[in-house]
Design a protein around this motif. Structure first.
Motif, PDB file in Angstrom:
ATOM      1  N   PHE A 445      56.188 108.769  80.483  1.00  8.30           N
ATOM      2  CA  PHE A 445      57.024 109.836  79.941  1.00  8.30           C
ATOM      3  C   PHE A 445      58.420 109.319  79.601  1.00  8.30           C
ATOM      4  N   HIS A 446      58.995 108.536  80.494  1.00 12.52           N
ATOM      5  CA  HIS A 446      60.318 107.960  80.230  1.00 12.52           C
ATOM      6  C   HIS A 446      60.271 107.004  79.037  1.00 12.52           C
ATOM      7  N   PHE A 447      59.172 106.292  78.906  1.00 11.31           N
ATOM      8  CA  PHE A 447      59.039 105.370  77.787  1.00 11.31           C
ATOM      9  C   PHE A 447      59.069 106.125  76.455  1.00 11.31           C
ATOM     10  N   HIS A 448      58.335 107.215  76.364  1.00 10.32           N
ATOM     11  CA  HIS A 448      58.314 107.984  75.113  1.00 10.32           C
ATOM     12  C   HIS A 448      59.667 108.658  74.855  1.00 10.32           C
ATOM     13  N   PHE A 449      60.344 109.093  75.918  1.00  7.97           N
ATOM     14  CA  PHE A 449      61.696 109.625  75.744  1.00  7.97           C
ATOM     15  C   PHE A 449      62.607 108.571  75.125  1.00  7.97           C
ATOM     16  N   ALA A 450      62.549 107.354  75.684  1.00  7.81           N
ATOM     17  CA  ALA A 450      63.422 106.282  75.219  1.00  7.81           C
ATOM     18  C   ALA A 450      63.107 105.891  73.778  1.00  7.81           C
ATOM     19  N   LYS A 451      61.814 105.801  73.447  1.00  4.81           N
ATOM     20  CA  LYS A 451      61.441 105.441  72.078  1.00  4.81           C
ATOM     21  C   LYS A 451      61.855 106.531  71.093  1.00  4.81           C
ATOM     22  N   LEU A 452      61.723 107.778  71.497  1.00  4.99           N
ATOM     23  CA  LEU A 452      62.147 108.876  70.628  1.00  4.99           C
ATOM     24  C   LEU A 452      63.649 108.792  70.357  1.00  4.99           C
ATOM     25  N   TYR A 453      64.425 108.552  71.396  1.00  6.33           N
ATOM     26  CA  TYR A 453      65.869 108.423  71.215  1.00  6.33           C
ATOM     27  C   TYR A 453      66.198 107.274  70.267  1.00  6.33           C
ATOM     28  N   LEU A 454      65.579 106.123  70.504  1.00  6.86           N
ATOM     29  CA  LEU A 454      65.874 104.956  69.678  1.00  6.86           C
ATOM     30  C   LEU A 454      65.458 105.179  68.222  1.00  6.86           C
ATOM     31  N   CYS A 455      64.238 105.659  68.007  1.00  5.30           N
ATOM     32  CA  CYS A 455      63.717 105.768  66.646  1.00  5.30           C
ATOM     33  C   CYS A 455      64.308 106.943  65.881  1.00  5.30           C
ATOM     34  N   ASP A 512      63.896 118.419  81.035  1.00  3.22           N
ATOM     35  CA  ASP A 512      63.967 119.678  80.281  1.00  3.22           C
ATOM     36  C   ASP A 512      64.669 119.456  78.943  1.00  3.22           C
ATOM     37  N   THR A 513      65.772 118.710  78.987  1.00  2.90           N
ATOM     38  CA  THR A 513      66.545 118.460  77.776  1.00  2.90           C
ATOM     39  C   THR A 513      65.745 117.648  76.761  1.00  2.90           C
ATOM     40  N   MET A 514      65.093 116.583  77.228  1.00  2.00           N
ATOM     41  CA  MET A 514      64.330 115.732  76.314  1.00  2.00           C
ATOM     42  C   MET A 514      63.109 116.452  75.762  1.00  2.00           C
ATOM     43  N   LEU A 515      62.502 117.308  76.565  1.00  2.00           N
ATOM     44  CA  LEU A 515      61.362 118.081  76.077  1.00  2.00           C
ATOM     45  C   LEU A 515      61.793 119.016  74.954  1.00  2.00           C
ATOM     46  N   PHE A 517      64.326 118.523  72.991  1.00  2.09           N
ATOM     47  CA  PHE A 517      64.635 117.677  71.847  1.00  2.09           C
ATOM     48  C   PHE A 517      63.381 117.268  71.085  1.00  2.09           C
ATOM     49  N   ALA A 518      62.318 116.916  71.836  1.00  2.58           N
ATOM     50  CA  ALA A 518      61.072 116.502  71.188  1.00  2.58           C
ATOM     51  C   ALA A 518      60.496 117.635  70.334  1.00  2.58           C
ATOM     52  N   VAL A 519      60.542 118.873  70.841  1.00  3.16           N
ATOM     53  CA  VAL A 519      60.018 120.014  70.086  1.00  3.16           C
ATOM     54  C   VAL A 519      60.834 120.239  68.818  1.00  3.16           C
ATOM     55  N   ILE A 520      62.146 120.250  68.939  1.00  9.72           N
ATOM     56  CA  ILE A 520      63.003 120.520  67.782  1.00  9.72           C
ATOM     57  C   ILE A 520      62.928 119.368  66.779  1.00  9.72           C
ATOM     58  N   PHE A 521      62.853 118.149  67.274  1.00 15.55           N
ATOM     59  CA  PHE A 521      62.698 116.994  66.390  1.00 15.55           C
ATOM     60  C   PHE A 521      61.462 117.168  65.505  1.00 15.55           C
ATOM     61  N   LEU A 522      60.325 117.523  66.108  1.00 22.83           N
ATOM     62  CA  LEU A 522      59.095 117.675  65.333  1.00 22.83           C
ATOM     63  C   LEU A 522      59.158 118.885  64.406  1.00 22.83           C
ATOM     64  N   LEU A 523      59.740 119.971  64.869  1.00 21.62           N
ATOM     65  CA  LEU A 523      59.884 121.130  63.998  1.00 21.62           C
ATOM     66  C   LEU A 523      60.710 120.791  62.761  1.00 21.62           C
ATOM     67  N   LYS A 524      61.773 120.079  62.955  1.00 23.13           N
ATOM     68  CA  LYS A 524      62.639 119.739  61.836  1.00 23.13           C
ATOM     69  C   LYS A 524      61.930 118.797  60.857  1.00 23.13           C
ATOM     70  N   VAL A 525      61.219 117.808  61.416  1.00 29.01           N
ATOM     71  CA  VAL A 525      60.478 116.890  60.558  1.00 29.01           C
ATOM     72  C   VAL A 525      59.434 117.646  59.741  1.00 29.01           C
ATOM     73  N   ALA A 526      58.713 118.572  60.376  1.00 23.74           N
ATOM     74  CA  ALA A 526      57.622 119.269  59.709  1.00 23.74           C
ATOM     75  C   ALA A 526      58.106 120.271  58.677  1.00 23.74           C
ATOM     76  N   THR A 527      59.273 120.859  58.880  1.00 25.42           N
ATOM     77  CA  THR A 527      59.725 121.920  57.985  1.00 25.42           C
ATOM     78  C   THR A 527      60.760 121.473  56.973  1.00 25.42           C
ATOM     79  N   LYS A 528      61.400 120.315  57.191  1.00 26.72           N
ATOM     80  CA  LYS A 528      62.470 119.905  56.291  1.00 26.72           C
ATOM     81  C   LYS A 528      62.340 118.484  55.756  1.00 26.72           C
ATOM     82  N   PHE A 529      61.607 117.620  56.468  1.00 21.75           N
ATOM     83  CA  PHE A 529      61.570 116.216  56.079  1.00 21.75           C
ATOM     84  C   PHE A 529      60.149 115.699  55.869  1.00 21.75           C
ATOM     85  N   ALA A 530      59.235 116.591  55.578  1.00 20.65           N
ATOM     86  CA  ALA A 530      57.853 116.155  55.362  1.00 20.65           C
ATOM     87  C   ALA A 530      57.727 115.274  54.136  1.00 20.65           C
ATOM     88  N   SER A 531      58.684 115.357  53.193  1.00 18.84           N
ATOM     89  CA  SER A 531      58.622 114.521  51.989  1.00 18.84           C
ATOM     90  C   SER A 531      59.209 113.144  52.221  1.00 18.84           C
TER      91      SER A 531
END
Length: 637
Positions: A445-455, A512-515, A517-531
């Motif tokens: 879980f920490h690994f995916h948090f860290a990769k999400l932050y970096l990427c 809680d904070t990273m969770l 962030f992960a949800v909002i990150f994906l929502l934003k990608v799917a609704t605004k940056f899919a192109s």
């Protein structure tokens, strides 16, 4: 009975206040045994020694009742012995004070308290201590001695054993602290149990909630403390922190949260300027920082300051030589370091704790005789956050400027460092009897948090428009896709791993904070940056929907003041503003007006105004969910 003992002034004043200046003279003594007095005959007792001649002759038990006179004689004898002991004790303390150069103690000994201080101690305790010291809310009004005497406290000293290569400021010293243990003032203060705020039975239950479960998520902050009594003796601040966090995660005793939380804040307030802070007080600050979101940043800031003041970072030198005290100090510094990075990097703030020898030598601590598996888990976190700290230093917080092409190799190296970290620690830990498989699953879980932050840095400065499909280089797009995959991996764990879902009512605020962030990150990608990048929008929205539903179920059993409860409600409202027919998700991602049509149900302005996907940009907007959220009173509105 005549004792050749002169009473000291304090004893004489006490006797005079009770009308007892000297023991009364009673000349009549009982000299007959019980058997002879019952028969009303004369008792012949040689030199007052039992048995008397009649009882001895007849084989009867011979006893003499203690008279008032004998009781007084014994009392005077006892008082005389106590007076002598007090005199010897005062002489000894005075000699010690002179030896360690503490004139303030000698002054107190040479100037006894006033008569008001030595008379009627019971009445004084009931009227003064109860209304001031024993009242938790008045504790802030009592000023420590260092505030009453702010002048002439520093002096120049010379260490006869030290050489020229010493710490520069070691040539000056604060005489107010010299020779006083760090826990002197802390352990003497009453705690929330002795003040009657909560009962001992409830405190024991809250301690067990924390000690048997929550403390194991954070690598055993309590250290050697395994009982409530030990924690109470060590620090009232730590006691209040344990009870507060325990109440936040207790279904049966959750009603005690407000009481414990208020007392904890009062103790933190009184500790903020204290010069006598113990290592256990630092533990109390860390416990609150990890779980109490309203206070976390202020608490860890104070913990870092105090840890530096008492030189916790220097404990590593003794620890590597096998010293247990040094080991405990180094371990506590690592806890402060991890907590500091939790609440700095994730919020776009520079960490306050520094790198250096103690961080570089973290792995060596595991080679000492005192090291445990909990230490290995803690060191793994130190290693991870050391990498993320370098990421922060390299790329900063300018989210409106795209990543420079020449910095991409460095970003790749950081990604490799995180991959290496995961490979080193993923198989290290076994199941824990208190928190199940969290030690091993937490690494992932920490690994995916860290990769999400970096990427997430790959999305910096990317415009939101239909012609943005060519604004990202193939290498940068690959990094962005890695961030999307990490965010999706986080949500899949929440949706499918029932054991990990059970951890959420116990994990610290960072999760809680990273969770969120992960949800909002994906929502934003799917609704605004899919192109911009090639993603499956429908799959992402479906995963987010399942995650929000899972969080809603999980938080049903949580305390209403738990941060994840507020996050779950906020994500549900956010998702409801993005709901649309499944077949039109991709089309809607290119047409923001479809989202704007739903704004009557929920204010989506904060997400519409987000120009990039950088990690830090989301949290100021997320604060709108709990901007007016008061832990002591519950969510507003």
């Amino acid at each position: 009975m005549d004792l050749d003992l002169e009473s000291p002034p304090a004893v004489s004043a006490l006797r005079e206040s009770f009308g007892d200046r000297k023991p009364p003279d009673i000349t009549r003594k009982i000299t007959a045994c019980v058997a002879c007095r019952k028969q009303k005959i004369k008792c012949h007792m040689r030199e007052g020694q039992m048995p008397c001649s009649r009882c001895k002759k007849r084989g009867l038990p011979c006893n003499v009742n203690r008279s008032l006179q004998t009781l007084l004689e014994d009392d005077v004898t006892w008082k005389g012995a106590i007076v002598q002991k007090m005199r010897r004790l005062e002489e000894t303390v005075a000699a010690m004070a002179a030896r360690i150069e503490m004139p303030e103690i000698q002054t107190r000994l040479s100037h006894p308290r006033s008569r008001e201080d030595v008379t009627s101690p019971t009445l004084k305790a009931s009227t003064t201590e109860t209304s001031t010291e024993m009242n938790a809310h008045s504790r802030q009004n009592s000023q420590p001695k260092e505030f009453q005497e702010p002048f002439q406290r520093w002096r120049v000293i010379e260490d006869p054993q030290g050489g020229p290569a010493s710490i520069p400021a070691s040539c000056v010293s604060d005489p107010g602290r010299a020779g006083v243990p760090n826990n002197f003032s802390s352990a003497c203060r009453p705690d929330l149990i002795s003040t009657g705020l909560i009962s001992l039975r409830h405190a024991q239950a809250l301690f067990e909630t924390y000690h048997l479960r929550l403390d194991h998520f954070l690598y055993r902050i309590l250290g050697d403390h395994i009982s409530l009594d030990s924690v109470r003796i060590a620090s009232p601040l730590l006691t209040a922190a344990v009870c507060t966090v325990g109440a936040l995660h207790s279904q049966s005793l959750g009603h005690l949260f407000e009481t414990c939380y208020s007392e904890y804040k009062d103790l933190v307030r009184s500790q903020a300027f204290s010069r006598h802070v113990s290592e256990d007080d630092i533990r109390g600050l860390c416990v609150g920082a990890f779980w109490l979101h309203e206070l976390s940043w202020a608490l860890i800031g104070n913990a870092v300051r105090v840890a530096s003041e008492i030189n916790l970072h220097s404990g590593i030198y003794k620890a590597l030589k096998g010293d247990r005290d040094g080991y405990l100090q180094a371990r506590l510094y690592y806890l402060v370091y991890v907590c500091d990075h939790h609440f700095s990097i994730a919020y776009g703030r520079p960490p306050m704790s520094r790198e250096g020898f103690i961080i570089d030598s973290a792995s060596q601590l595991l080679e000492t005789e005192h090291a445990t598996e909990n230490d290995a888990r803690l060191i793994s976190q130190v290693k991870e956050w050391s990498v993320l700290g370098r990421v922060f230093d390299t790329f900063g917080v300018d989210v409106d400027t795209p990543i420079a092409p020449q910095t991409l190799p460095q970003l790749r190296r950081y990604s490799i460092s995180l991959d290496t970290w995961f490979a080193d620690w993923n198989e290290k830990f076994k199941a824990n009897q208190n928190v199940g498989n969290y030690p091993q699953k937490g690494v992932g879980f920490h690994f995916h948090f860290a990769k999400l932050y970096l990427c997430s840095h790959a999305f910096r400065g990317i415009p939101v428009s239909e012609d943005a499909s060519n604004c990202m280089s193939p290498e940068l797009e690959d990094i962005a896709n890695t961030g999307v995959l990490s965010a999706m991996s986080i949500l899949r764990v929440i949706v499918s791993d029932h054991e990990f879902r059970s951890f959420l009512n116990g994990l610290p605020l960072y999760f809680d904070t990273m969770l969120a962030f992960a949800v909002i990150f994906l929502l934003k990608v799917a609704t605004k940056f899919a192109s911009v990048i090639r993603i499956d929008t429908v799959k992402i929205i479906s995963l987010v929907t399942d995650t929000v539903s899972a969080l809603s179920d999980i938080t049903q059993q949580m305390h209403k003041h738990h941060l994840l409860v507020t996050i779950s409600e906020g994500l549900a409202r956010l998702l409801s503003g993005c709901q649309m027919p499944m077949g039109s998700y991709h089309e809607a991602s290119l047409q923001p007006s479809h989202i704007e049509e739903r704004q009557g149900a929920i204010d989506m302005g904060w997400i519409e105004n987000m120009a990039s996907f950088d990690f830090q940009t989301h949290f100021p907007h997320l604060d709108e969910w709990w901007l007016h959220y008061n832990t002591s009173t519950g969510p507003s509105g």
